[in-house]
Every structure is written in structure tokens, then in C-alpha cells.
Design a protein around this motif. Structure first.
Motif, PDB file in Angstrom:
ATOM      1  N   MET A 287       0.951  -1.058  -0.022  1.00 39.26           N
ATOM      2  CA  MET A 287       0.150   0.031   0.044  1.00 39.26           C
ATOM      3  C   MET A 287       0.887   1.314   0.003  1.00 39.26           C
ATOM      4  N   PRO A 288       0.547   2.171  -0.902  1.00 41.75           N
ATOM      5  CA  PRO A 288       1.420   3.474  -1.033  1.00 41.75           C
ATOM      6  C   PRO A 288       1.302   4.285   0.411  1.00 41.75           C
ATOM      7  N   SER A 289       2.314   5.049   0.375  1.00 37.35           N
ATOM      8  CA  SER A 289       2.082   6.081   1.734  1.00 37.35           C
ATOM      9  C   SER A 289       1.244   7.206   1.418  1.00 37.35           C
ATOM     10  N   ILE A 290       0.318   7.426   1.971  1.00 38.48           N
ATOM     11  CA  ILE A 290      -0.564   8.518   1.663  1.00 38.48           C
ATOM     12  C   ILE A 290      -0.381   9.874   2.404  1.00 38.48           C
ATOM     13  N   SER A 291       0.010  10.986   1.818  1.00 41.43           N
ATOM     14  CA  SER A 291       0.081  12.367   2.177  1.00 41.43           C
ATOM     15  C   SER A 291      -1.057  13.067   2.037  1.00 41.43           C
ATOM     16  N   PHE A 292      -1.442  14.352   2.790  1.00 41.89           N
ATOM     17  CA  PHE A 292      -2.761  15.138   2.673  1.00 41.89           C
ATOM     18  C   PHE A 292      -1.886  16.452   2.466  1.00 41.89           C
ATOM     19  N   ARG A 293      -2.568  17.201   1.495  1.00 41.78           N
ATOM     20  CA  ARG A 293      -2.525  18.610   1.365  1.00 41.78           C
ATOM     21  C   ARG A 293      -3.835  19.318   1.349  1.00 41.78           C
ATOM     22  N   PRO A 294      -3.667  20.538   2.126  1.00 43.03           N
ATOM     23  CA  PRO A 294      -4.786  21.300   2.271  1.00 43.03           C
ATOM     24  C   PRO A 294      -5.466  21.569   0.884  1.00 43.03           C
ATOM     25  N   LEU A 295      -6.757  21.649   0.831  1.00 43.99           N
ATOM     26  CA  LEU A 295      -7.617  21.934  -0.178  1.00 43.99           C
ATOM     27  C   LEU A 295      -7.282  23.430  -0.859  1.00 43.99           C
ATOM     28  N   GLN A 296      -7.352  23.679  -1.842  1.00 43.09           N
ATOM     29  CA  GLN A 296      -7.116  24.749  -2.592  1.00 43.09           C
ATOM     30  C   GLN A 296      -8.066  25.263  -3.463  1.00 43.09           C
ATOM     31  N   SER A 297      -8.183  26.447  -3.574  1.00 42.17           N
ATOM     32  CA  SER A 297      -9.685  26.917  -4.392  1.00 42.17           C
ATOM     33  C   SER A 297      -9.097  26.525  -5.842  1.00 42.17           C
ATOM     34  N   THR A 298      -7.982  26.210  -6.320  1.00 39.89           N
ATOM     35  CA  THR A 298      -7.658  25.714  -7.568  1.00 39.89           C
ATOM     36  C   THR A 298      -8.110  24.091  -7.881  1.00 39.89           C
ATOM     37  N   ASP A 299      -8.577  23.576  -6.718  1.00 39.21           N
ATOM     38  CA  ASP A 299      -9.279  22.197  -6.614  1.00 39.21           C
ATOM     39  C   ASP A 299     -10.620  22.258  -6.796  1.00 39.21           C
ATOM     40  N   PHE A 300     -11.391  23.370  -6.954  1.00 40.60           N
ATOM     41  CA  PHE A 300     -12.781  23.278  -6.715  1.00 40.60           C
ATOM     42  C   PHE A 300     -13.315  22.637  -8.140  1.00 40.60           C
ATOM     43  N   ALA A 301     -12.812  22.967  -9.147  1.00 39.31           N
ATOM     44  CA  ALA A 301     -13.159  22.302 -10.708  1.00 39.31           C
ATOM     45  C   ALA A 301     -12.927  20.666 -10.599  1.00 39.31           C
ATOM     46  N   MET A 302     -11.915  20.364  -9.889  1.00 39.86           N
ATOM     47  CA  MET A 302     -11.713  19.070  -9.918  1.00 39.86           C
ATOM     48  C   MET A 302     -12.573  18.004  -8.774  1.00 39.86           C
ATOM     49  N   LEU A 303     -12.588  18.859  -7.599  1.00 36.36           N
ATOM     50  CA  LEU A 303     -13.656  18.323  -6.653  1.00 36.36           C
ATOM     51  C   LEU A 303     -14.896  18.322  -7.085  1.00 36.36           C
ATOM     52  N   HIS A 304     -15.509  19.182  -8.034  1.00 36.25           N
ATOM     53  CA  HIS A 304     -16.745  19.288  -8.673  1.00 36.25           C
ATOM     54  C   HIS A 304     -16.947  18.048  -9.552  1.00 36.25           C
ATOM     55  N   ASP A 305     -15.778  17.840 -10.426  1.00 33.73           N
ATOM     56  CA  ASP A 305     -15.906  16.720 -11.293  1.00 33.73           C
ATOM     57  C   ASP A 305     -16.085  15.148 -10.652  1.00 33.73           C
ATOM     58  N   TRP A 306     -15.389  15.354  -9.159  1.00 33.84           N
ATOM     59  CA  TRP A 306     -15.289  14.078  -8.503  1.00 33.84           C
ATOM     60  C   TRP A 306     -16.773  13.789  -7.866  1.00 33.84           C
ATOM     61  N   LEU A 307     -17.272  14.930  -7.568  1.00 30.90           N
ATOM     62  CA  LEU A 307     -18.672  14.792  -6.662  1.00 30.90           C
ATOM     63  C   LEU A 307     -19.559  14.539  -7.667  1.00 30.90           C
ATOM     64  N   CYS A 308     -19.540  14.919  -8.928  1.00 27.55           N
ATOM     65  CA  CYS A 308     -20.432  14.148 -10.202  1.00 27.55           C
ATOM     66  C   CYS A 308     -20.194  12.766 -10.597  1.00 27.55           C
ATOM     67  N   ARG A 309     -19.314  12.038 -10.120  1.00 27.76           N
ATOM     68  CA  ARG A 309     -19.266  10.833 -10.422  1.00 27.76           C
ATOM     69  C   ARG A 309     -20.228   9.990 -10.153  1.00 27.76           C
ATOM     70  N   PRO A 310     -20.470   8.883 -10.573  1.00 24.18           N
ATOM     71  CA  PRO A 310     -21.715   8.369  -9.803  1.00 24.18           C
ATOM     72  C   PRO A 310     -21.500   7.430  -8.799  1.00 24.18           C
ATOM     73  N   HIS A 311     -20.203   6.998  -8.546  1.00 18.74           N
ATOM     74  CA  HIS A 311     -19.665   6.087  -7.433  1.00 18.74           C
ATOM     75  C   HIS A 311     -19.722   7.149  -6.002  1.00 18.74           C
ATOM     76  N   VAL A 312     -19.488   8.313  -6.289  1.00 13.46           N
ATOM     77  CA  VAL A 312     -19.620   9.530  -5.183  1.00 13.46           C
ATOM     78  C   VAL A 312     -20.969   9.952  -5.259  1.00 13.46           C
ATOM     79  N   ALA A 313     -21.530  10.436  -6.219  1.00 12.61           N
ATOM     80  CA  ALA A 313     -22.878  11.044  -6.146  1.00 12.61           C
ATOM     81  C   ALA A 313     -23.875  10.093  -5.471  1.00 12.61           C
ATOM     82  N   GLU A 314     -23.672   8.778  -5.560  1.00  9.88           N
ATOM     83  CA  GLU A 314     -24.849   7.960  -4.850  1.00  9.88           C
ATOM     84  C   GLU A 314     -24.745   8.168  -3.476  1.00  9.88           C
TER      85      GLU A 314
END
Length: 169
Positions: A1-28
């Protein structure tokens, strides 16, 4: 399993986040599906340096894996956790970005690493989450990450299974 790090959300992530939230496995499970403007309105407060609600992009080996957020449970408002009196309790919500990442242990690894990071703060006493009782995949993932089910609760979003991981679990 890869090591997982976390970076704070940035306003430049909003379009990507929106795309992710629209995906069926998330939107469900993350409903209703927001517009980009709603994502910007809902997630911009997390960018404030003094915000008790924090959003992160999970990065195994530097590549975006998904989104995870934490919040102070006590006083979270809008009908959530009104009986909570522990200022050290933190809530989390998360999802993986790609449907082909499901059922591979990545969600459990992400949640485990994030809870460990939260517990690095000595003020944090408990991390909790509240998946739908119908979301068996999320429940298994949280259990593999060290969370235990306390029972069903009613939330503003409907029935949920309250799951917790205490400091030292």
C-alpha cells in the motif's frame, strides 16, 4: 500500500472536486450533486486559516486519490451532533476519486492515515464518521481503518451508522 499524504484543499481544486462529486460512485452517497458554484460556496470556508472545518486532497505517491475533510463535532450546527459535549471529537467525510480505486484497500488506508494525522494533535480524543447504513463498502472500509460501529443515529441527511475510533484504538 502506498504512503498517503494530505495537502490542504485549495481554490484551484474546486473544478476537480466538482468533477469528482459528479461521478456516479460518489454522487450515490454524497448528495445532492452540487453545481460548481455550490462547490465553491460550500468549500471556500475551509480555506480560511482559522476554520474548524478542513478539507484535504489525499495523495499517495503525489497523485490525487480523493478528498477527505475533518470538522469539530461539537457545535457543528445545522442539526448535527447537538448532544456532543467533547471538544476533542472530530468528524470526517471522504471519498475516492476513481471508481476503479474501490475495493482495493485504498479508502481504508486513506482513512487510517488521516485519523492518525488527526490524533497527532493531543487535543483530539475521538474521530467519528457516519456512513449510510446501506453503504456496506464504506462501513467495511472504516472498520478496516480501526473504527467501530456504535449504532444507528438519525442525522439531518437521514439514518446513519455512527462509527468511532478513539485515541489509542
Amino acid at each position: 500500500m502506498p504512503s498517503i499524504s494530505f495537502r490542504p484543499l485549495q481554490s484551484t481544486d474546486f473544478a476537480m472536486l466538482h468533477d469528482w462529486l459528479c461521478r456516479p460512485h460518489v454522487a450515490e452517497w454524497w448528495t445532492p450533486v452540487p453545481t460548481l458554484a455550490e462547490v465553491e460556496a460550500d468549500f471556500t470556508p475551509m480555506l480560511a486559516p482559522d476554520s474548524p472545518d478542513l478539507g484535504y486532497i489525499a495523495l499517495p505517491d503525489g497523485h490525487p486519490l480523493g478528498f477527505i475533510q475533518s470538522y469539530v463535532v461539537m457545535g457543528s450546527g445545522d442539526g448535527w451532533w447537538e448532544d456532543e459535549r467533547d471538544p476533542g471529537a472530530r468528524g470526517i467525510d471522504q471519498f475516492l476519486a476513481q471508481a476503479d480505486q474501490l475495493n482495493r484497500g485504498l479508502g481504508s488506508a486513506m482513512v487510517r492515515a488521516f485519523a492518525d494525522q488527526l490524533f497527532a494533535d493531543p487535543a483530539v480524543t475521538r474521530v467519528q464518521t457516519d456512513p449510510s447504513p446501506r453503504n456496506a463498502r464504506a462501513i467495511r472500509s472504516y472498520a478496516k481503518a480501526g473504527f467501530r460501529a456504535l449504532g444507528e443515529v438519525v442525522t439531518p441527511d437521514g439514518p446513519a451508522l455512527l462509527m468511532v475510533r478513539e485515541r489509542g484504538d
